[in-house]
Design a protein around this motif. Structure first.
Motif, short mmCIF file in Angstrom:
data_model
loop_
_atom_site.label_atom_id
_atom_site.label_comp_id
_atom_site.label_asym_id
_atom_site.label_seq_id
_atom_site.Cartn_x
_atom_site.Cartn_y
_atom_site.Cartn_z
N ASN A 58 0.80 -1.22 0.00
CA ASN A 58 0.00 0.00 0.00
C ASN A 58 0.84 1.27 0.00
N ASP A 59 2.14 1.14 -0.20
CA ASP A 59 3.00 2.32 -0.27
C ASP A 59 3.07 2.76 -1.73
N PRO A 60 2.42 3.87 -2.10
CA PRO A 60 2.35 4.27 -3.51
C PRO A 60 3.52 5.12 -3.98
N LYS A 61 4.47 5.42 -3.08
CA LYS A 61 5.55 6.35 -3.44
C LYS A 61 6.93 5.70 -3.47
N ILE A 62 7.13 4.62 -2.71
CA ILE A 62 8.44 4.01 -2.64
C ILE A 62 8.83 3.40 -3.98
N PHE A 63 10.12 3.37 -4.27
CA PHE A 63 10.64 2.77 -5.50
C PHE A 63 10.20 1.30 -5.57
N ALA A 64 9.48 0.97 -6.62
CA ALA A 64 8.98 -0.41 -6.81
C ALA A 64 9.20 -0.79 -8.26
N PRO A 65 10.42 -1.23 -8.62
CA PRO A 65 10.77 -1.42 -10.03
C PRO A 65 9.98 -2.50 -10.74
N GLY A 66 9.68 -3.61 -10.05
CA GLY A 66 8.86 -4.66 -10.64
C GLY A 66 9.37 -5.15 -11.99
N ALA A 67 10.68 -5.35 -12.10
CA ALA A 67 11.26 -5.74 -13.39
C ALA A 67 10.82 -7.12 -13.82
N ASN A 68 10.89 -8.07 -12.90
CA ASN A 68 10.48 -9.43 -13.23
C ASN A 68 9.01 -9.65 -12.94
N ASP A 69 8.52 -9.03 -11.85
CA ASP A 69 7.14 -9.17 -11.43
C ASP A 69 6.43 -7.82 -11.55
N ASP A 70 5.84 -7.47 -12.69
CA ASP A 70 5.74 -8.34 -13.85
C ASP A 70 5.99 -7.55 -15.13
N ALA A 71 7.03 -6.68 -15.07
CA ALA A 71 7.41 -6.03 -16.33
C ALA A 71 7.84 -7.07 -17.35
N SER A 72 8.39 -8.20 -16.89
CA SER A 72 8.81 -9.25 -17.83
C SER A 72 7.61 -9.78 -18.62
N GLY A 73 6.52 -10.10 -17.92
CA GLY A 73 5.34 -10.61 -18.60
C GLY A 73 4.68 -9.56 -19.47
N THR A 74 4.59 -8.32 -18.95
CA THR A 74 4.00 -7.23 -19.72
C THR A 74 4.80 -6.96 -20.98
N SER A 75 6.12 -6.93 -20.85
CA SER A 75 6.98 -6.68 -21.99
C SER A 75 6.84 -7.79 -23.04
N ALA A 76 6.75 -9.04 -22.59
CA ALA A 76 6.57 -10.16 -23.52
C ALA A 76 5.27 -10.00 -24.30
N VAL A 77 4.19 -9.62 -23.59
CA VAL A 77 2.89 -9.46 -24.25
C VAL A 77 2.93 -8.29 -25.23
N MET A 78 3.61 -7.21 -24.86
CA MET A 78 3.74 -6.09 -25.79
C MET A 78 4.50 -6.50 -27.05
N GLU A 79 5.53 -7.31 -26.88
CA GLU A 79 6.28 -7.77 -28.05
C GLU A 79 5.43 -8.70 -28.92
#
Length: 449
Positions: free
Chosen positions: A143-164
């Protein structure tokens, strides 16, 4: 290809009455598979990380940080793919207001899934296939909306795959509709998927299969010390939650608890994915999801659609749902340098090959039945062709009752098959196939007289 060659040998040596099932790679699908770019996947992941946080409760007004900037960028990329496809891909937001839940959504919040809809070209083919990743992220405190939350694998990886996938596949035409989705609010409670599944149900979409790609970029298991860039897991439920009492009775009598639609969909991804992607071993996991975890396929399963989860073989929990930090020499946090982009490329290619093969295939045969009017050690199957369609033929598949995958496959042009194998000892199925070899999903037979 070893599995396919083995199958062909069995049928050429055992079956004198059926044509061998010659299964080949389609060169157009192979071209699409080869177009999936590791470089693009990495660039997408790093761009998503650059928004600092994609927490679903984060800023929606900034152009550079927060969930609003992230979704606007994904939408603009989908728009670019649309332009490159000649307008075939339709990019849009799926907008909804998520009520406060007293847990992870403190106040009513406007949320947006990002959709790229690629309509099919056959007006009779109402099948819809959905493939997703979730673009929101979190740190240790969800519930912390300001802290750095990169989410590279969870789930930029899946999002990026779907975009490709959307970028590549939108340049081609398919019989039925494919929807590429970047889901929101997975970390808050699967709310984006809940909304889209409800929309699909209310709109009477014929969702023939839904895939969520969630955590598909790590190949190293910290606890086990195992590194595996060849294996990927597919989770699928056995028994649908919308099963009727009559369906449950049939399932019990036939022992077909492993032949629900989700399991058939998962088997299809294994067979076709391994057909097109080298050095890939698809592991079929016979449960809906991991212990204590959930994914965006779950609301679709609960709505009665075949939903499956694709995820890496070895998860590293020091980099999931963790605030970025270093403790006792250990790096915590989901940073882009920890993603294996060549592995994510493999996973994306598996998705693409399977979806393309399905979306190019004829629709499934109808009223598939196994004749049970007499005691016999043989098996007679019969079915009807899909309405308004004349497939080039059909594959009849069979397996031992203890086998997780179809083991034998052969080709017939009629709508019946007489097999010299006992229906009591094997499971059977039938799938439509066109002249280029694109197979539909397998339909398992019901008992008929």
């Amino acid at each position: 290809m070893r599995y396919l060659l083995y199958t062909l040998f069995l049928f050429s040596s055992i079956y004198s009455f059926a044509q061998p099932a010659i299964v080949r790679q389609d060169q157009q699908i192979k071209k699409m598979v080869d177009e999936v770019s590791e470089k693009n996947i990495e660039a997408n992941v790093r761009k998503l990380v650059s928004f600092q946080t994609r927490n679903s409760l984060s800023d929606t007004t900034s152009g550079t940080t927060g969930i609003g900037a992230a979704r606007n960028w994904i939408r603009s990329e989908m728009g670019r793919y649309s332009t490159e496809s000649g307008g075939r891909l339709k990019a849009e937001f799926d907008v909804f207001t998520q009520p406060a839940d007293g847990r992870r959504v403190p106040v009513p919040t406007i949320m947006k899934n990002v959709l790229g809809i690629l309509p099919g070209t056959d007006p009779l083919d109402d099948r819809v296939f959905i493939v997703s990743g979730h673009y929101d992220s979190r740190a240790s405190d969800v519930n912390d909306p300001k802290i750095f939350a990169p989410g590279a694998n969870d789930d930029a990886s899946g999002t990026s795959a779907v975009m490709e996938l959307a970028r590549v596949m939108s340049k081609y035409k398919f019989n039925c509709t494919i929807i590429f989705v970047a889901m929101v609010a997975e970390e808050q409670g699967l709310y984006g998927a809940v909304n889209l599944a409800k929309r699909a149900k209310d709109s009477k979409w014929n969702v023939a299969g839904m895939i969520t790609n969630d955590i598909v970029g790590n190949t190293y298991g910290m606890e086990t010390g195992l590194k595996d860039n060849n294996s990927v897991r597919i989770f699928s439920e056995g028994v649908s939650v919308v099963e009727t009492p009559a369906e449950a009775a049939v399932r019990t009598s036939t022992g077909s608890e492993n032949d629900g639609k989700a399991r058939q969909f998962a088997r299809y991804l294994k067979e076709v994915g391994e057909r097109y992607v080298d050095q890939l071993d698809v592991k079929l996991i016979y449960r809906r999801d991991r212990y204590l975890r959930g994914g965006d396929h779950t609301p679709f399963s609960q709505a009665g659609f075949p939903g499956i989860r694709v995820t890496e073989m070895n998860e590293n929990f020091e980099r999931q749902h963790q605030t970025v930090r270093k403790e006792n020499g250990v790096d915590y946090g989901d940073l882009p340098e920890f993603v294996d982009y060549a592995y994510t490329q493999k996973v994306a290619r598996m998705n693409l090959a399977s979806l393309a093969n399905l979306a190019l295939s004829p629709r499934e045969p109808e009223n598939v039945g196994v004749v049970t009017s007499q005691l016999t050690n043989k098996t007679v199957l019969k079915w009807e062709k899909p309405k308004g369609e004349s497939p080039a033929g059909y594959y009849v598949v069979m397996r031992e009752t203890s086998s997780p995958v179809w083991e034998k496959k052969f080709f017939v042009t009629d709508t019946t098959a007489d097999l010299n194998y006992s229906k009591d000892n094997y499971f059977f199925g039938v799938q439509s196939v066109d002249a280029e070899g694109h197979e539909s999903l397998v339909i398992t037979p019901k008992a008929v007289r």
